[in-house]
Each structure stands twice: as C-alpha cells, then as structure tokens.
Motif scaffolding. Sequence first.
Motif, PDB file in Angstrom:
ATOM      1  N   LEU A  97       2.063   6.753  -6.724  1.00 14.09           N
ATOM      2  CA  LEU A  97       0.982   7.601  -7.260  1.00 14.09           C
ATOM      3  C   LEU A  97       1.272   9.078  -6.970  1.00 14.09           C
ATOM      4  N   ALA A  98       1.728   9.332  -5.733  1.00 14.72           N
ATOM      5  CA  ALA A  98       1.989  10.724  -5.330  1.00 14.72           C
ATOM      6  C   ALA A  98       3.166  11.310  -6.112  1.00 14.72           C
ATOM      7  N   THR A 151       0.845  -1.203   0.000  1.00 17.17           N
ATOM      8  CA  THR A 151       0.000   0.000   0.000  1.00 17.17           C
ATOM      9  C   THR A 151       0.880   1.253   0.000  1.00 17.17           C
ATOM     10  N   LEU A 180      -7.469  -2.374  -1.150  1.00 11.20           N
ATOM     11  CA  LEU A 180      -6.631  -1.317  -1.715  1.00 11.20           C
ATOM     12  C   LEU A 180      -7.088  -0.987  -3.139  1.00 11.20           C
ATOM     13  N   GLU A 217       0.940   3.949  -3.022  1.00 12.90           N
ATOM     14  CA  GLU A 217       0.529   5.336  -2.729  1.00 12.90           C
ATOM     15  C   GLU A 217       1.680   6.308  -2.964  1.00 12.90           C
ATOM     16  N   ARG A 269     -10.003   1.380  -3.771  1.00 13.86           N
ATOM     17  CA  ARG A 269      -9.900   2.836  -3.572  1.00 13.86           C
ATOM     18  C   ARG A 269      -8.807   3.476  -4.419  1.00 13.86           C
ATOM     19  N   LEU A 270      -8.140   2.714  -5.297  1.00 13.94           N
ATOM     20  CA  LEU A 270      -7.106   3.312  -6.138  1.00 13.94           C
ATOM     21  C   LEU A 270      -7.736   4.026  -7.333  1.00 13.94           C
TER      22      LEU A 270
END
Length: 244
Positions: A37-38, A30, A63, A34, A66-67
Amino acid sequence: MDFFDRQWSTYRRVVDADLMEHQALSAATTAAIEGWLASRPEGSSPPHMVDLGCGDLALLAPLLRRLPLGSYLGLDLSASVLPHAAAQLQGVPYPCAWREQDLLTWALEQSVSGDPGSTPARPVDLIHSSFAVHHLNTDEKLQFLSAVRHRLTPTGMLLWIDVFREPGESRDDYVARYIRRIHHGWQALAADEQQQVIDHLSSFDQPADAAAIQRTAEACGWRWQWLWRGRHRAEALAALTPVG
Ligand SMILES: C[S@@+](CC[C@H](N)C(=O)[O-])C[C@H]1O[C@@H](n2cnc3c(N)ncnc32)[C@H](O)[C@@H]1O
C-alpha cells in the motif's frame, strides 16, 4: 455438529494453537500488504481486493477492517463459510461481495458474464489466497498462475500463502512427513481431530514443489518473492507481481 462445523472447528483449533504458524503468517501478511500500500503512487484509487478461499475470515478480519480498500470480494467453494465471513466485515466503509465459486473458475473468467464478447472483468489490485490453492493439481495450478495474471492490474500483487513441498520431495514423502509432525507435535488436538486433519491432507492436499512452482510462475510472467517460510518446511508466503 454437522460435517462442516466439525471440520471447521478442528481447523479453528489448529489456528488457535498456532500449529501451522498462523501468527507469524499473519504478521508477514500484514507487513506485505502495508508495504505494498505504501509503495503505491500517491493519488492511487483505493485498491480492489479479492480473497480466494476466504474461509470464515476469523484471522484476516482485524487487518481487513482497517485497510483502505475500494472493495472486497470474498470467494469460497463452501457456501457455509460465507455468512461467517460477511459477519466479520459488517460495517466496513467499503463494499463487500461474497461468492460461492471455485477459485480457478474465477481466475479463468475474463469477462463479467463469462461470455468472451461481453464487458471485460474489472482488474483487481490485490489478490490474497491462504491455504486454498494447494487443493488444485499441478495442471490446474499452472492454469491458475497463467490466468490470474490477467485478473490483476499491472501494479497489483498476488499474496499466496500455502503449504509447499521441499524442492524434489515427492507428495508421498511430504504427506508422511506432515503426518509425523502431527503425531509428534499436535497434542493440542484430540486424537480424532488429528485423524481428521490426516485424512483431509492425505486425500486432498497437493502442495506444489517450492522450486518448480516458482519456475512455473516466472514462466507465466510473474516476479516471485518468498516473504516468509515456516520452520516446518511446509507453510510459506510468496508475493507475486506481474513482470513488465
Ligand atoms: C484451510 S481453509 C483456509 C481459510 C482461510 N483462507 C484461512 O487462511 O484461514 C481453506 C478454504 O479454502 C476453500 N477452498 C478450498 N479449495 C477451494 C477452491 N478450489 N476454490 C475456492 N475455495 C476453495 C475451503 O472451502 C476453505 O474455506
């Protein structure tokens, strides 16, 4: 229960009892996704993701739900798992596709039809593979690492979760060590379930040497980063990103 259900229910018990440290791995996965992605430039289009050996998605689905994905392809050699995986992602706001296929075959596909003259396969932004690549032999892992590099966008990431051997450890020593670990610490499983796992790993598991596979990947044009390594010196998570 048929053969598939028995095998799968044993694997679920391994996961539920956290015998392969899936909880820590999930947290590390996760954080890795994340963070990636950021780090993408603002205005990037939603990423296309492929999951090689997706299984039933029991662990990854919370996970995935919510992606902010552009699409998701779940691929597995076993057709029986795919309806379970599809059920887990019902209602997500991005398109999902499911494919019964060998992950190496997918990596080697460079065009939509498999015909080299036809439309090139669409590059993927995020490739995830958890506890599947260790079924490939050494040559196949090399082919995989070399080919899958070309399936990824230049800013993409391959997240590889798997079991690995210690540097220099033989497969026989690894298997013997893992069997000792099962006998001493896997009391959450009944004796016949322990034996199922032992039979499976003795017959099918071909974990890569952790140092050698990193060198192989780097020679194939990957930057390799260990993001998490388990306390049993087997389970680990590596992030691979294309160099240049
Ligand atoms: C141990 S399960 C892991 C499932 C899931 N990724 C997870 O981490 O919970 C391994 C999965 O990989 C699939 N698999 C094994 N070898 C494969 C291959 N060569 N190509 C595609 N899938 C494969 C199996 O069918 C199984 O569903």
